[in-house]
Enzyme design. Structure first.
Site, short mmCIF file in Angstrom:
data_model
loop_
_atom_site.label_atom_id
_atom_site.label_comp_id
_atom_site.label_asym_id
_atom_site.label_seq_id
_atom_site.Cartn_x
_atom_site.Cartn_y
_atom_site.Cartn_z
N ASP A 1 -8.93 -6.52 -4.30
CA ASP A 1 -8.53 -5.23 -3.74
C ASP A 1 -9.06 -4.12 -4.63
O ASP A 1 -8.55 -3.89 -5.72
CB ASP A 1 -7.00 -5.17 -3.64
N SER B 1 0.84 -1.20 0.00
CA SER B 1 0.00 0.00 0.00
C SER B 1 0.88 1.25 0.00
O SER B 1 1.75 1.41 -0.86
CB SER B 1 -0.91 -0.06 1.24
N HIS C 1 -8.06 -5.25 0.11
CA HIS C 1 -6.76 -4.61 0.29
C HIS C 1 -5.95 -5.26 1.42
O HIS C 1 -4.74 -5.37 1.34
CB HIS C 1 -6.97 -3.13 0.56
N ASP C 2 -6.65 -5.68 2.45
CA ASP C 2 -5.98 -6.29 3.60
C ASP C 2 -5.29 -7.61 3.26
O ASP C 2 -4.51 -8.13 4.07
CB ASP C 2 -6.98 -6.55 4.74
N ARG D 1 -11.39 5.59 10.80
CA ARG D 1 -10.99 4.19 10.73
C ARG D 1 -12.12 3.33 10.16
O ARG D 1 -11.87 2.37 9.44
CB ARG D 1 -10.61 3.71 12.13
#
Lengths: 198, 376
Positions: B320, B155, B353-354, B225
Site C-alpha cells: 500500500d 483508510s 491500498h485495496d 476515479r
C-alpha cells in the site's frame, strides 16, 4: 524463541523487573514472556516480532505486539521510554548486533539479554572434533540455523567493555542449573542485565 | 471465501432524523440532518457489544448482507462482517452508517436544502472527519449505545476510528485503524487535488449546481476515479493482472483502448460516474486532506493522542503506497508513547491500498483474533 527455556527463563528475567514497569520484548515470539510479566508484575509490555505467525499468536495471547524488522532499528521509539528492553535468546539471530544493543540502551534504562553461549565446553569439543556444535541450546544444523552471529560470553563482554556498556548482573545456566564456576566454559545459556555507563 | 456464506442475509437500511443543530468544524451549522444506517446482530442487554464500521471515500452504510430485491447488492465489507466471520455478528451488534455529505441517503449535496427547496449542491458545507464522528455520536445516542466495544474503519474510515478515540475517549473501548494514516502526505493530497480538478473543470459541473441543469459531471468523476484507482493498486498487482496485455490482440494506432489496463480504468471510471455524486467526492477528498489531529499540537502526534483511552489495533499492507506502512507505524509509536495498548500487524499482500477490503487469510486471522479478545 522466548519459549525455549520456558518458565525458568521468565523467572530470571522477572526478578529484574519491578511491578508496573514499561517493558519492550524484542523477538517476543508468541508473547509468553510478556503475558507472564503482565500477569505477575502488571507491566505495560510491548513485544516486537517480524514473523506474521508470532504477531498473530501475541494477539491471541492478549499481548501488545508491534510487527517491525529489528534490523531496521527502533528509530520510532523515544529515548529512555522503557524501563527494561528484553531480548531473550534472539540476539544471535540479528545481524546488526552492535547497533541493536545501542538501540536497546537508547530506548530503555536497562537491557536484559540472553543468548546461547558458543563457548560452552560441549560446543568447544564439537569444534575440536571438527564439527559445528549442535546441542540443546544450539539445536540447529549449520545449514538451517536462524542464528547469524556466533559468540561466547567472553566475546560479548569484550564488546560491552569496548562500547561502554555496563554489566550490572550476569548469570549462567546449564539446562536449568545455575552455573557458578567459569561461566564461559560451563554455561550453555547466558543472561545479562546491562546498563549505560555513567 | 464465498461471500454469500455466513451472510447476515437480507438487510434494510434505516433512517434517523436529528433536529438539534450540529456545529461544524468549518464554522457552519447544520440545523437538522438525517443519517442512513444499517445494523446487524443484536445489541445485548448491557449494550456493551456494539461495533461501528466507518466507511472510506466512496463507501456507505451497506457494510454487510444483501438487499432482498437485489442479490448482487452485497455489502462492501461482507467478507469481514457476518455470523462466524472475523467481526462476528453472533457476538457483536454492528452498525454501518452513511456519513454526512454522502450520497446514499444521509443529508448531503444531493438531498434537499430546506432553506431553498432545491438540492444543496455546492452550498452543502465542507464536512470533515470531526463532523462525521460528531454525527455518528448522535446516532450512538439514538441507538442507546453509551460506549462502542469497537470502532473500525479502513483508510478514511480508520481516521474516523482515531477521531472517536480522541473526541470521545470514554465512548470507545477499541479502535481498529486499518490501512490509514495520521495525516496525508503532500503526495497524497496531490492525488486528491488532481481528482478534484477533474471534477471542478468539467463543463457539466456548473459550480456544483449540476442537478438543476439536469446533468452530471461524468467526465470529471470518471477521471477522478481513474486516478484514484491507480493509487489504490500496486505496481506489482497491475503488472500481474494486466501487464501489457492488449485488448484487441494488436496495437490500434489510435487513441482508443489499446491496453487492458486502459479498458479496466475506463470501466471503473464509467461505473463510478454512474452512481456516485461529484460533490460528495469533493467533500470526502477534503475530509481526507484536512485530517491531522497533531495540527493543534505543533505536529506532535503523541501529544494529540494523549486524550485517547482506547486499545488499538493498527494494520497496514506491504504494497500500500497510498497509505504506506510507515504512516501506520507513526500512529503506533504515538500510541506507545502514551502507554496505550496497541498491536500492529503489517500484512504481506500484493493488492496495494485495496488490500484492506480483501480476505487475505492472515489479515482476517489477525482481525478475528483481535475481535475475539474484545470483552462485551
Amino acid at each position: 524463541m522466548t519459549n525455549v527455556l520456558g518458565r525458568f527463563d521468565f523467572d530470571v528475567i522477572a526478578k529484574w523487573i519491578r511491578p508496573g514497569e514499561k517493558v519492550l520484548d524484542l523477538g517476543c515470539g508468541d508473547g509468553s514472556l510478556l503475558r507472564y510479566l503482565k500477569d505477575e508484575k502488571g507491566v505495560l509490555g510491548y513485544g516486537v516480532d517480524n514473523d506474521p505467525d508470532n504477531v498473530l499468536a501475541c494477539i491471541r495471547n492478549g499481548v501488545n505486539v508491534i510487527q517491525i524488522d529489528l534490523e531496521a532499528g527502533l528509530s520510532g521509539i523515544e529515548d529512555g521510554f522503557f524501563d527494561h528492553v528484553v531480548m531473550s535468546l534472539s540476539l544471535q539471530t540479528v545481524r546488526h548486533t552492535e547497533r541493536l544493543l545501542a538501540e536497546m540502551l537508547r530506548v530503555g534504562r536497562e537491557a536484559v539479554v540472553s543468548f546461547p553461549n558458543f563457548g560452552q565446553r560441549s560446543h568447544r569439543e564439537a569444534i575440536a572434533e571438527g564439527r559445528m556444535p549442535v546441542s540443546k541450546s544450539l539445536p540447529y544444523q549449520w545449514y538451517n540455523s536462524p542464528n547469524v552471529r556466533f559468540f561466547t560470553m567472553a566475546d560479548f563482554e569484550a564488546l560491552c567493555a569496548e562500547r561502554g556498556i555496563v554489566l550490572r548482573e550476569r548469570l549462567g545456566f546449564d539446562g536449568e542449573a545455575t552455573v557458578t564456576e567459569d561461566l564461559n566454559l560451563n554455561a550453555s545459556i547466558a543472561v545479562y542485565r546491562l546498563g549505560k555507563a555513567g | 471465501m464465498n461471500t454469500l456464506t455466513n451472510s447476515v442475509g437480507a438487510v434494510e437500511p434505516q433512517r434517523a432524523h436529528f433536529d438539534t443543530p450540529l456545529t461544524l468544524a468549518g464554522g457552519g451549522v447544520l440545523p437538522a440532518f438525517d443519517l442512513v444506517y444499517e445494523t446487524y446482530g443484536e445489541l445485548n442487554a448491557s449494550r456493551s457489544n456494539a461495533v461501528l464500521v466507518c466507511h472510506a471515500l466512496s463507501g456507505n452504510h451497506h457494510v454487510a448482507g444483501r438487499y432482498a430485491d437485489d442479490p448482487k447488492s452485497v455489502g462492501w465489507w461482507d467478507n469481514l462482517v457476518g455470523p462466524g466471520k472475523p467481526l462476528d455478528t453472533r457476538r457483536f451488534f454492528v452498525v454501518g452508517v452513511n456519513n454526512l455529505g454522502g450520497c446514499y441517503g444521509s443529508t448531503g449535496p444531493v438531498t434537499i436544502n430546506p432553506a431553498s427547496g432545491k438540492p444543496w449542491g455546492a452550498d452543502f458545507p465542507v464536512v470533515v472527519v470531526e463532523d462525521w464522528v460528531a454525527a455518528q455520536a448522535r446516532l450512538a445516542d439514538r441507538l442507546g449505545i453509551e460506549s462502542w466495544a469497537a470502532v473500525i474503519g479502513g483508510s478514511l474510515g480508520g481516521m474516523q476510528a482515531m477521531q472517536w478515540a480522541l473526541e470521545y475517549p470514554e465512548r470507545i473501548r477499541h479502535a481498529l485503524v486499518i490501512a490509514s494514516a495520521p495525516k496525508l502526505t503532500a503526495q497524497n493530497i496531490a492525488f486528491n487535488e488532481v481528482a478534484r480538478q477533474a471534477i471542478l473543470s468539467d463543463p457539466d459541473f456548473h459550480g456544483g449546481h449540476y442537478y438543476e441543469h439536469g446533468v452530471v459531471p461524468v467526465r470529471g468523476l470518471r477521471l477522478a476515479r481513474m486516478i484514484g484507482h491507480i493509487t489504490y493498486l500496486s505496481d506489482d498487482q497491475m503488472a500481474e493482472k494486466f501487464g501489457r496485455k492488449l485488448r484487441q490482440g494488436d496495437l490500434q494506432f489510435s487513441y482508443d483502448v489499446d491496453f487492458e489496463i486502459e479498458s479496466y480504468l475506463r470501466y471503473q471510471g464509467d461505473k463510478f460516474a454512474g452512481y456516485f455524486d461529484a460533490n460528495t467526492y469533493l467533500i470526502a477528498t477534503k475530509a481526507l486532506d484536512y485530517f491531522d489531529p497533531a495540527r493543534d499540537y505543533g505536529g506532535n502526534l503523541a501529544a494529540a493522542l494523549a486524550r485517547a483511552r482506547a486499545d488499538f489495533l493498527v494494520v497496514s499492507f506491504s504494497t500500500d503506497w497510498r497509505f504506506a506502512p510507515e504512516r501506520s507505524r507513526e500512529i503506533v509509536y504515538g500510541l506507545v508513547h502514551n502507554g496505550l495498548d496497541v498491536s500492529y500487524a503489517e500484512i504481506e499482500c500484493s493488492a496495494g491500498h485495496d488490500s484492506f477490503l480483501l480476505d487475505d487469510p492472515h489479515y482476517h486471522a489477525v482481525m478475528r483474533a483481535y475481535f475475539e479478545g474484545i470483552k462485551t
